[in-house]
Design a protein around this motif. Structure first.
Motif, PDB file in Angstrom:
ATOM      1  N   LYS A  39     -55.585  63.696 -34.583  1.00  0.00           N
ATOM      2  CA  LYS A  39     -54.683  63.141 -33.571  1.00  0.00           C
ATOM      3  C   LYS A  39     -55.239  61.821 -33.021  1.00  0.00           C
ATOM      4  CE  LYS A  39     -53.926  67.419 -31.256  1.00  0.00           C
ATOM      5  NZ  LYS A  39     -53.652  67.971 -29.924  1.00  0.00           N
ATOM      6  N   PRO A  40     -54.369  60.851 -32.789  1.00  0.00           N
ATOM      7  CA  PRO A  40     -54.842  59.584 -32.221  1.00  0.00           C
ATOM      8  C   PRO A  40     -55.446  59.821 -30.839  1.00  0.00           C
ATOM      9  CG  PRO A  40     -52.591  59.377 -33.030  1.00  0.00           C
ATOM     10  CD  PRO A  40     -52.941  60.816 -33.103  1.00  0.00           C
ATOM     11  N   LEU A  41     -56.507  59.077 -30.539  1.00  0.00           N
ATOM     12  CA  LEU A  41     -57.235  59.247 -29.281  1.00  0.00           C
ATOM     13  C   LEU A  41     -56.916  58.083 -28.342  1.00  0.00           C
ATOM     14  CD1 LEU A  41     -59.395  60.978 -27.866  1.00  0.00           C
ATOM     15  CD2 LEU A  41     -61.123  59.501 -28.922  1.00  0.00           C
ATOM     16  N   ILE A  42     -56.464  58.426 -27.132  1.00  0.00           N
ATOM     17  CA  ILE A  42     -56.087  57.385 -26.171  1.00  0.00           C
ATOM     18  C   ILE A  42     -56.910  57.537 -24.899  1.00  0.00           C
ATOM     19  CG2 ILE A  42     -54.210  56.437 -24.753  1.00  0.00           C
ATOM     20  CD1 ILE A  42     -52.278  57.161 -26.942  1.00  0.00           C
ATOM     21  N   LEU A  43     -57.409  56.427 -24.397  1.00  0.00           N
ATOM     22  CA  LEU A  43     -58.184  56.429 -23.154  1.00  0.00           C
ATOM     23  C   LEU A  43     -57.383  55.701 -22.078  1.00  0.00           C
ATOM     24  CD1 LEU A  43     -60.859  56.708 -21.487  1.00  0.00           C
ATOM     25  CD2 LEU A  43     -61.592  54.563 -22.538  1.00  0.00           C
ATOM     26  N   ILE A  44     -57.292  56.348 -20.908  1.00  0.00           N
ATOM     27  CA  ILE A  44     -56.621  55.714 -19.768  1.00  0.00           C
ATOM     28  C   ILE A  44     -57.679  55.378 -18.724  1.00  0.00           C
ATOM     29  CG2 ILE A  44     -54.779  55.950 -18.029  1.00  0.00           C
ATOM     30  CD1 ILE A  44     -53.610  56.668 -20.681  1.00  0.00           C
ATOM     31  N   ILE A  45     -57.796  54.111 -18.369  1.00  0.00           N
ATOM     32  CA  ILE A  45     -58.717  53.723 -17.300  1.00  0.00           C
ATOM     33  C   ILE A  45     -57.876  53.203 -16.134  1.00  0.00           C
ATOM     34  CG2 ILE A  45     -60.742  52.337 -16.654  1.00  0.00           C
ATOM     35  CD1 ILE A  45     -61.347  51.998 -19.645  1.00  0.00           C
ATOM     36  N   ALA A  47     -60.477  57.889 -17.254  1.00  0.00           N
ATOM     37  CA  ALA A  47     -61.589  57.446 -16.415  1.00  0.00           C
ATOM     38  C   ALA A  47     -61.009  56.798 -15.181  1.00  0.00           C
ATOM     39  CB  ALA A  47     -62.462  56.460 -17.177  1.00  0.00           C
ATOM     40  N   GLY A  48     -61.660  57.043 -14.031  1.00  0.00           N
ATOM     41  CA  GLY A  48     -61.146  56.532 -12.760  1.00  0.00           C
ATOM     42  C   GLY A  48     -61.644  55.145 -12.410  1.00  0.00           C
ATOM     43  N   GLU A  49     -62.635  54.692 -13.145  1.00  0.00           N
ATOM     44  CA  GLU A  49     -63.104  53.313 -12.891  1.00  0.00           C
ATOM     45  C   GLU A  49     -63.770  52.742 -14.142  1.00  0.00           C
ATOM     46  OE1 GLU A  49     -66.636  52.546 -12.344  1.00  0.00           O
ATOM     47  OE2 GLU A  49     -67.048  54.600 -13.015  1.00  0.00           O
ATOM     48  N   GLY A  50     -64.115  51.440 -14.071  1.00  0.00           N
ATOM     49  CA  GLY A  50     -64.500  50.686 -15.258  1.00  0.00           C
ATOM     50  C   GLY A  50     -65.762  51.126 -15.963  1.00  0.00           C
ATOM     51  N   VAL A  51     -66.864  51.335 -15.186  1.00  0.00           N
ATOM     52  CA  VAL A  51     -68.134  51.649 -15.831  1.00  0.00           C
ATOM     53  C   VAL A  51     -68.029  52.951 -16.629  1.00  0.00           C
ATOM     54  CG1 VAL A  51     -70.577  52.159 -15.443  1.00  0.00           C
ATOM     55  CG2 VAL A  51     -69.454  50.380 -14.106  1.00  0.00           C
ATOM     56  N   GLU A  52     -67.424  53.952 -15.967  1.00  0.00           N
ATOM     57  CA  GLU A  52     -67.231  55.236 -16.637  1.00  0.00           C
ATOM     58  C   GLU A  52     -66.338  55.054 -17.876  1.00  0.00           C
ATOM     59  OE1 GLU A  52     -64.925  57.979 -14.396  1.00  0.00           O
ATOM     60  OE2 GLU A  52     -65.336  59.666 -15.743  1.00  0.00           O
ATOM     61  N   ALA A  88     -56.839  51.954 -25.659  1.00  0.00           N
ATOM     62  CA  ALA A  88     -57.216  52.117 -24.254  1.00  0.00           C
ATOM     63  C   ALA A  88     -56.197  51.399 -23.387  1.00  0.00           C
ATOM     64  CB  ALA A  88     -58.618  51.580 -24.009  1.00  0.00           C
ATOM     65  N   PHE A  89     -55.649  52.151 -22.413  1.00  0.00           N
ATOM     66  CA  PHE A  89     -54.816  51.534 -21.382  1.00  0.00           C
ATOM     67  C   PHE A  89     -55.737  51.202 -20.228  1.00  0.00           C
ATOM     68  CE2 PHE A  89     -51.620  53.793 -23.816  1.00  0.00           C
ATOM     69  CZ  PHE A  89     -50.503  52.957 -23.737  1.00  0.00           C
ATOM     70  N   VAL A  90     -55.713  49.944 -19.793  1.00  0.00           N
ATOM     71  CA  VAL A  90     -56.650  49.524 -18.750  1.00  0.00           C
ATOM     72  C   VAL A  90     -55.885  48.926 -17.575  1.00  0.00           C
ATOM     73  CG1 VAL A  90     -58.648  48.065 -18.230  1.00  0.00           C
ATOM     74  CG2 VAL A  90     -58.353  48.992 -20.541  1.00  0.00           C
ATOM     75  N   ASP A  91     -56.112  49.521 -16.405  1.00  0.00           N
ATOM     76  CA  ASP A  91     -55.481  48.980 -15.189  1.00  0.00           C
ATOM     77  C   ASP A  91     -56.171  47.664 -14.831  1.00  0.00           C
ATOM     78  OD1 ASP A  91     -53.912  48.701 -12.987  1.00  0.00           O
ATOM     79  OD2 ASP A  91     -55.126  50.055 -11.726  1.00  0.00           O
ATOM     80  N   LEU A  92     -55.342  46.695 -14.475  1.00  0.00           N
ATOM     81  CA  LEU A  92     -55.905  45.367 -14.221  1.00  0.00           C
ATOM     82  C   LEU A  92     -56.655  45.314 -12.896  1.00  0.00           C
ATOM     83  CD1 LEU A  92     -55.965  42.508 -15.456  1.00  0.00           C
ATOM     84  CD2 LEU A  92     -53.914  41.994 -14.129  1.00  0.00           C
ATOM     85  N   LYS A  93     -56.029  45.919 -11.863  1.00  0.00           N
ATOM     86  CA  LYS A  93     -56.608  45.839 -10.518  1.00  0.00           C
ATOM     87  C   LYS A  93     -57.279  47.149 -10.155  1.00  0.00           C
ATOM     88  CE  LYS A  93     -56.195  42.105  -7.987  1.00  0.00           C
ATOM     89  NZ  LYS A  93     -55.110  41.195  -7.683  1.00  0.00           N
ATOM     90  N   MET A  94     -58.603  47.140 -10.144  1.00  0.00           N
ATOM     91  CA  MET A  94     -59.341  48.344  -9.760  1.00  0.00           C
ATOM     92  C   MET A  94     -60.522  47.913  -8.910  1.00  0.00           C
ATOM     93  SD  MET A  94     -59.538  50.841 -13.082  1.00  0.00           S
ATOM     94  CE  MET A  94     -59.994  49.548 -14.212  1.00  0.00           C
ATOM     95  N   PRO A  95     -60.980  48.828  -8.034  1.00  0.00           N
ATOM     96  CA  PRO A  95     -62.222  48.509  -7.321  1.00  0.00           C
ATOM     97  C   PRO A  95     -63.380  48.447  -8.327  1.00  0.00           C
ATOM     98  CG  PRO A  95     -61.322  50.659  -6.616  1.00  0.00           C
ATOM     99  CD  PRO A  95     -60.460  50.168  -7.710  1.00  0.00           C
ATOM    100  N   GLY A  96     -64.365  47.645  -8.055  1.00  0.00           N
ATOM    101  CA  GLY A  96     -65.496  47.525  -8.992  1.00  0.00           C
ATOM    102  C   GLY A  96     -65.152  46.579 -10.117  1.00  0.00           C
ATOM    103  N   ILE A  97     -65.587  46.937 -11.306  1.00  0.00           N
ATOM    104  CA  ILE A  97     -65.383  46.085 -12.472  1.00  0.00           C
ATOM    105  C   ILE A  97     -63.892  45.921 -12.769  1.00  0.00           C
ATOM    106  CG2 ILE A  97     -65.806  48.048 -14.000  1.00  0.00           C
ATOM    107  CD1 ILE A  97     -67.065  46.095 -15.982  1.00  0.00           C
ATOM    108  N   SER A  98     -63.450  44.699 -12.966  1.00  0.00           N
ATOM    109  CA  SER A  98     -62.013  44.444 -13.116  1.00  0.00           C
ATOM    110  C   SER A  98     -61.515  44.788 -14.517  1.00  0.00           C
ATOM    111  CB  SER A  98     -61.723  42.972 -12.833  1.00  0.00           C
ATOM    112  OG  SER A  98     -61.991  42.199 -13.986  1.00  0.00           O
ATOM    113  N   GLY A  99     -60.225  45.015 -14.575  1.00  0.00           N
ATOM    114  CA  GLY A  99     -59.595  45.340 -15.860  1.00  0.00           C
ATOM    115  C   GLY A  99     -59.814  44.253 -16.897  1.00  0.00           C
ATOM    116  N   MET A 100     -59.744  43.004 -16.438  1.00  0.00           N
ATOM    117  CA  MET A 100     -59.925  41.870 -17.354  1.00  0.00           C
ATOM    118  C   MET A 100     -61.305  41.918 -18.010  1.00  0.00           C
ATOM    119  SD  MET A 100     -57.492  39.767 -17.917  1.00  0.00           S
ATOM    120  CE  MET A 100     -56.488  39.057 -16.623  1.00  0.00           C
ATOM    121  N   GLU A 101     -62.329  42.256 -17.181  1.00  0.00           N
ATOM    122  CA  GLU A 101     -63.693  42.342 -17.729  1.00  0.00           C
ATOM    123  C   GLU A 101     -63.830  43.503 -18.715  1.00  0.00           C
ATOM    124  OE1 GLU A 101     -67.097  41.506 -14.708  1.00  0.00           O
ATOM    125  OE2 GLU A 101     -65.280  41.883 -13.529  1.00  0.00           O
TER     126      GLU A 101
END
Lengths: 129, 377
Positions: free
Chosen positions: B6-12, B36-41, B54-67
């Motif tokens: 099965k394809p593996l998808i990560l949501i950050i 994952a609830g934040e970038g480092v994790e 991987a779906f990555v939220d752009l605006k998060m506390p800590g490390i940004s989605g862009m990074e």
């Protein structure tokens, strides 16, 4: 009359086998032919030749090396002269073939085609005639 | 290789309800979902599990989605990155794509929208992997093709020559001179076809970059002695005197000994073809400030002045169609290419009826340092 020395020739090219057989017979040897590595090893065991000539590049690159290893691993294969044949110049500019240290001993590497006199000369000296 | 599981998808994403919503929607469609609830994790999970998407939220506390996108696109080959954003501006979308994202998904989105974007991302990924696999396969085939073809072309010729050898061995004493001559001619023609294949092979290898040349310090006196040793029997057989005058104290040069031996054999071999019996071929060498120069001269028929500029061109023959000594027509072109790759020069001077000289110049690395080391203590 002394018993003829036996030579086993292993090569997947039937024409090459036949052409070389003619030369070896002219040289006074009894010649056995094997068209692939597997049969070559079997014949080695059943015929016990005095010398074998093995083509390096048969079905796959390096099949000859496998055959060589298997023959060297037999009791009779330890000290019998074994020649390798190759259509490419193994030690030439592009193939600079360096056998690894653990590689079984090869008494002579011949490049195809082999001149009749050279071939018979090398065999005679390997057999200590 | 393509995954069959099965394809593996990560949501950050830092919003828990959104992560859970996405998980449910995607699991329903047969995907395996990590969150994952934040970038480092998120980066840690991605590195360990190598998700397909991987779906990555752009605006998060800590490390940004862009990074995160920037890091993951470098770290995980073939991952498809999709940006989730509540502030879907063209600018941020462009930046994310520049950083390695494939697509973006504006908030709020429906489960169907999510699945569509995931599906599209997965197709993109499979296509990318398949394309690369095909390209690698093609390169591999191109490389081995040359070796394979040359082996296949040479094999029958080798057998023909072996038959000729056996013919001479078993019946040579029964042939008259006429028959022996014909057999010898056959043998020579087959041999020159082999040579053509050999040269074509070298040539193709140079052209497609699979002609491996070392760059090692070497002594040209080793090159000249190896090549003259090899050519000595040929010269003797033709009644040509081969004179070698190469000092041992030549500066070291950098290059590939094997291909240079080939170059020298080629040029000396050429000289033997055009030098009559009783003639002379001489190989000499000397140091100059920036170069080691090797001259190979013969007392042969020479090359007409108007032909000289063309002799390094492929398939050019100075003697024209009637030439008796047919070579492959690629030998000198090969020599020129090898000399070029050594940063050297090859030149020729010739006088008809008197002979030809090939001049090979090899650059000396660090001439000054070399000289110092050569100086007496």
């Amino acid at each position: 009359m002394s018993v003829k020395k036996k030579i086993l020739l292993i090569d997947d090219d039937k024409d090459f086998l036949f052409a070389t057989k003619l030369i070896l017979e002219k040289g006074g040897y009894e010649v056995f032919l094997a068209e692939d590595g597997k049969r070559g090893v079997e014949m080695w065991k059943s015929v016990s030749p005095d010398l074998a000539i093995i083509d390096m590049m048969m079905e796959t690159w390096g099949e000859g090396f496998e055959v060589l290893k298997k023959i060297r691993a037999t009791d009779t294969g330890k000290n019998t002269p074994l020649f390798m044949l190759s259509a490419v110049d193994l030690q030439g500019p592009y193939q600079s073939f360096e056998p690894p240290p653990e590689f079984p001993k090869v008494d002579r590497v011949l490049q195809k085609p082999v001149k009749a006199d050279d071939l018979l000369g090398y065999i005679a000296s390997a057999l200590g005639k | 290789m393509m995954k069959t599981q099965k394809p593996l998808i990560l949501i950050i994403d830092d919003e828990e309800p959104l992560r859970d919503g996405c998980r449910q929607a995607l699991e329903k469609s047969g995907y395996t979902v990590l969150t994952a609830g934040e970038g480092v994790e998120g980066i840690k999970i991605a590195r360990e599990n190598k998700p397909d998407i991987a779906f990555v939220d752009l605006k998060m506390p800590g490390i940004s989605g862009m990074e995160i996108i920037e890091i993951l696109s470098k770290d995980i080959p073939d991952i498809v990155l999709i940006m989730i954003t509540g502030y879907a501006t063209i600018l941020s979308a462009v930046e994310a794509i520049q950083k390695g994202a494939y697509d973006y998904l504006p908030k709020p989105f429906s489960p169907d929208q999510l699945r569509t974007v995931a599906r599209r991302g997965l197709d993109h990924r499979n296509l990318k992997i398949e394309t690369r696999r095909l390209r690698e396969e093609k390169e591999r085939m191109e490389k081995s093709f040359i070796t394979f073809v040359s082996h296949e072309m040479r094999s029958p010729l080798v057998v023909i020559r072996q038959y000729i050898e056996s013919l001479k061995a078993i019946a040579g004493d029964r042939f008259g001179k006429d028959v022996s001559d014909i057999i010898e001619r056959c043998s020579i023609r087959v041999q020159s076809l082999e040579e053509l294949i050999e040269h074509w092979l070298d040539f193709s290898r140079i052209e497609n970059g699979t002609f491996a040349q070392k760059k090692e310090p070497l002594r040209l006196s080793d090159v000249t002695s190896r090549s003259t040793e090899e050519m000595m029997p040929v010269c003797k057989g033709k009644g040509i005197f081969l004179e070698v005058n190469v000092p041992e104290n030549l500066f070291q040069i950098i290059g590939d000994e094997e291909s240079l031996v080939r170059v020298f054999i080629n040029i000396i071999g050429n000289a033997t073809k055009y030098t009559p019996e009783g003639g002379k071929i001489s190989v000499s060498a000397q140091n100059s400030e920036y170069y080691v120069t090797v001259d190979i001269s013969d007392t042969g028929v020479g090359i007409p002045q108007d032909k000289l500029p063309f002799i390094f061109e492929p398939f050019f023959r100075a003697g024209g169609k009637e030439e008796r000594h047919r070579g492959s027509g690629l030998g000198l072109t090969f020599c020129k290419k090898i000399m070029d790759s050594h940063g050297g020069e090859i030149d020729v001077t010739s006088k008809e009826g008197e002979g030809t000289t090939f001049i090979l110049k090899f650059p000396v690395p660090h001439p000054r340092a070399e000289k110092l080391s050569e100086a007496p203590a």
